[in-house]
Design a protein around this motif. Sequence first.
Motif, PDB file in Angstrom:
ATOM      1  N   TYR A 121       0.795  -1.217   0.000  1.00 60.39           N
ATOM      2  CA  TYR A 121       0.000   0.000   0.000  1.00 60.39           C
ATOM      3  C   TYR A 121       0.832   1.274   0.000  1.00 60.39           C
ATOM      4  O   TYR A 121       0.288   2.374  -0.155  1.00 60.39           O
ATOM      5  CB  TYR A 121      -0.954   0.011   1.199  1.00 60.39           C
ATOM      6  CG  TYR A 121      -0.270  -0.029   2.548  1.00 60.39           C
ATOM      7  CD1 TYR A 121       0.026   1.140   3.243  1.00 60.39           C
ATOM      8  CD2 TYR A 121       0.075  -1.231   3.136  1.00 60.39           C
ATOM      9  CE1 TYR A 121       0.648   1.103   4.478  1.00 60.39           C
ATOM     10  CE2 TYR A 121       0.691  -1.279   4.365  1.00 60.39           C
ATOM     11  CZ  TYR A 121       0.984  -0.112   5.043  1.00 60.39           C
ATOM     12  OH  TYR A 121       1.614  -0.168   6.257  1.00 60.39           O
ATOM     13  N   SER A 131       3.388   6.082  -9.868  1.00 56.79           N
ATOM     14  CA  SER A 131       2.510   4.924  -9.765  1.00 56.79           C
ATOM     15  C   SER A 131       3.303   3.663 -10.063  1.00 56.79           C
ATOM     16  O   SER A 131       4.322   3.697 -10.758  1.00 56.79           O
ATOM     17  CB  SER A 131       1.338   5.024 -10.751  1.00 56.79           C
ATOM     18  OG  SER A 131       0.506   6.122 -10.478  1.00 56.79           O
ATOM     19  N   THR A 151      -1.029   1.342  -7.645  1.00 52.47           N
ATOM     20  CA  THR A 151      -0.852   2.215  -6.484  1.00 52.47           C
ATOM     21  C   THR A 151      -0.205   3.521  -6.919  1.00 52.47           C
ATOM     22  O   THR A 151       0.781   3.517  -7.656  1.00 52.47           O
ATOM     23  CB  THR A 151       0.023   1.536  -5.416  1.00 52.47           C
ATOM     24  OG1 THR A 151      -0.533   0.256  -5.100  1.00 52.47           O
ATOM     25  CG2 THR A 151       0.091   2.373  -4.154  1.00 52.47           C
ATOM     26  N   VAL A 154      -0.385   9.970  -3.962  1.00 51.89           N
ATOM     27  CA  VAL A 154      -1.229  11.142  -4.213  1.00 51.89           C
ATOM     28  C   VAL A 154      -0.638  12.393  -3.584  1.00 51.89           C
ATOM     29  O   VAL A 154      -0.569  13.451  -4.211  1.00 51.89           O
ATOM     30  CB  VAL A 154      -2.659  10.892  -3.666  1.00 51.89           C
ATOM     31  CG1 VAL A 154      -3.545  12.115  -3.904  1.00 51.89           C
ATOM     32  CG2 VAL A 154      -3.276   9.660  -4.327  1.00 51.89           C
ATOM     33  N   GLN A 172      -0.332  10.099   1.388  1.00 55.20           N
ATOM     34  CA  GLN A 172      -1.596   9.536   0.915  1.00 55.20           C
ATOM     35  C   GLN A 172      -1.334   8.722  -0.340  1.00 55.20           C
ATOM     36  O   GLN A 172      -0.693   9.192  -1.279  1.00 55.20           O
ATOM     37  CB  GLN A 172      -2.607  10.633   0.584  1.00 55.20           C
ATOM     38  CG  GLN A 172      -3.922  10.093   0.008  1.00 55.20           C
ATOM     39  CD  GLN A 172      -4.822  11.178  -0.556  1.00 55.20           C
ATOM     40  OE1 GLN A 172      -4.505  12.354  -0.476  1.00 55.20           O
ATOM     41  NE2 GLN A 172      -5.939  10.784  -1.134  1.00 55.20           N
ATOM     42  N   THR A 173      -1.816   7.495  -0.354  1.00 48.99           N
ATOM     43  CA  THR A 173      -1.738   6.670  -1.549  1.00 48.99           C
ATOM     44  C   THR A 173      -3.135   6.244  -1.977  1.00 48.99           C
ATOM     45  O   THR A 173      -4.050   6.158  -1.149  1.00 48.99           O
ATOM     46  CB  THR A 173      -0.881   5.412  -1.322  1.00 48.99           C
ATOM     47  OG1 THR A 173      -1.475   4.608  -0.306  1.00 48.99           O
ATOM     48  CG2 THR A 173       0.534   5.784  -0.913  1.00 48.99           C
ATOM     49  N   LYS A 174      -3.279   5.998  -3.255  1.00 46.45           N
ATOM     50  CA  LYS A 174      -4.533   5.462  -3.795  1.00 46.45           C
ATOM     51  C   LYS A 174      -4.236   4.123  -4.445  1.00 46.45           C
ATOM     52  O   LYS A 174      -3.406   4.035  -5.355  1.00 46.45           O
ATOM     53  CB  LYS A 174      -5.162   6.404  -4.818  1.00 46.45           C
ATOM     54  CG  LYS A 174      -6.490   5.873  -5.396  1.00 46.45           C
ATOM     55  CD  LYS A 174      -7.098   6.833  -6.392  1.00 46.45           C
ATOM     56  CE  LYS A 174      -7.624   8.083  -5.715  1.00 46.45           C
ATOM     57  NZ  LYS A 174      -8.798   7.794  -4.845  1.00 46.45           N
ATOM     58  N   GLU A 176      -5.820   1.091  -6.565  1.00 45.94           N
ATOM     59  CA  GLU A 176      -6.951   0.764  -7.433  1.00 45.94           C
ATOM     60  C   GLU A 176      -6.877  -0.705  -7.836  1.00 45.94           C
ATOM     61  O   GLU A 176      -5.882  -1.153  -8.397  1.00 45.94           O
ATOM     62  CB  GLU A 176      -6.932   1.639  -8.680  1.00 45.94           C
ATOM     63  CG  GLU A 176      -7.082   3.122  -8.395  1.00 45.94           C
ATOM     64  CD  GLU A 176      -6.928   3.968  -9.641  1.00 45.94           C
ATOM     65  OE1 GLU A 176      -7.906   4.109 -10.388  1.00 45.94           O
ATOM     66  OE2 GLU A 176      -5.803   4.464  -9.863  1.00 45.94           O
ATOM     67  N   SER A 190     -11.397   1.471  -5.351  1.00 47.17           N
ATOM     68  CA  SER A 190     -10.228   2.277  -5.038  1.00 47.17           C
ATOM     69  C   SER A 190     -10.155   2.459  -3.532  1.00 47.17           C
ATOM     70  O   SER A 190     -11.178   2.622  -2.856  1.00 47.17           O
ATOM     71  CB  SER A 190     -10.277   3.639  -5.743  1.00 47.17           C
ATOM     72  OG  SER A 190     -11.397   4.385  -5.316  1.00 47.17           O
ATOM     73  N   ASP A 192      -8.070   4.595  -0.534  1.00 45.07           N
ATOM     74  CA  ASP A 192      -7.151   5.659  -0.142  1.00 45.07           C
ATOM     75  C   ASP A 192      -6.568   5.347   1.227  1.00 45.07           C
ATOM     76  O   ASP A 192      -7.311   5.154   2.198  1.00 45.07           O
ATOM     77  CB  ASP A 192      -7.872   7.006  -0.108  1.00 45.07           C
ATOM     78  CG  ASP A 192      -8.160   7.545  -1.498  1.00 45.07           C
ATOM     79  OD1 ASP A 192      -7.204   7.982  -2.154  1.00 45.07           O
ATOM     80  OD2 ASP A 192      -9.326   7.523  -1.917  1.00 45.07           O
ATOM     81  N   SER A 206     -12.409   3.225   1.380  1.00 44.77           N
ATOM     82  CA  SER A 206     -12.617   2.398   0.202  1.00 44.77           C
ATOM     83  C   SER A 206     -13.893   2.806  -0.518  1.00 44.77           C
ATOM     84  O   SER A 206     -14.935   3.009   0.112  1.00 44.77           O
ATOM     85  CB  SER A 206     -12.699   0.922   0.606  1.00 44.77           C
ATOM     86  OG  SER A 206     -12.989   0.125  -0.519  1.00 44.77           O
TER      87      SER A 206
END
Length: 224
Positions: A121, A131, A151, A154, A172-174, A176, A190, A192, A206
């Motif tokens: 994550y 990414s 991933t 962000v 902060q990561t996203k 997907e 997705s 966060d 989520s």
Amino acid sequence: MKKSLLALVAITTLFFGACKKDSNKPGDSNNNGGGGDTYQPFTTGSVWKYRSTFLGGEAPELDTTISTMTDKTKTFENKKFHIVNSTDGTENYEEYLGLNDHVYSTYMYDAGLGESIEFAYLNDSKAKGDSWVVAKTYETEEGNIDAQIKTTIVEKGINKTILDKQYSNVIQTKVEVQYKVQNNWVTLTSIDFYAAKGVGVIGIYSSIQGELTFKSELFNYTIK
């Protein structure tokens, strides 16, 4: 097909609450991890308390998880993971958190897929906007499914307020979860993640097709 795709979606709740049993996990050791300069402390006796809300039903469901870092580790695929004892008030179970070459991940057994999964994550060496993708093909009765976990970093070094408490130096990561439809990648869900330096994960949110379905937020912690 639905079974496999839903198993991927289940990664959301697996992170805090379903990594319970896997009979194929080798040897324990008694090593402690460090510390204040990481986005996931591993010091023995550290405690995190999370308030989780499931929003998918007719009424929100609330849950509380208390996670305590032990002095034990396990090795999966030549990577070290620290064992966390967690409880939701009715059930006790183990979780596995790792930091290997700047990559923060959890290791879980997914009964739907019938295999273990490493779910990364965060990579704290990546820059904002970077990414990376982990690809996999799943075999189902309807045929093979091409899937991937993408991933993205962000934000880095931000302040974030969660449950009236402000945290600094947050990434902060996203994440997907995607599958391929006619040569196009479609995001199924997705997630966060917010991780604070010296504290750990402070929030998970989520969404499925843009609608928030689950959140887990830190409301108390003690770092030893």
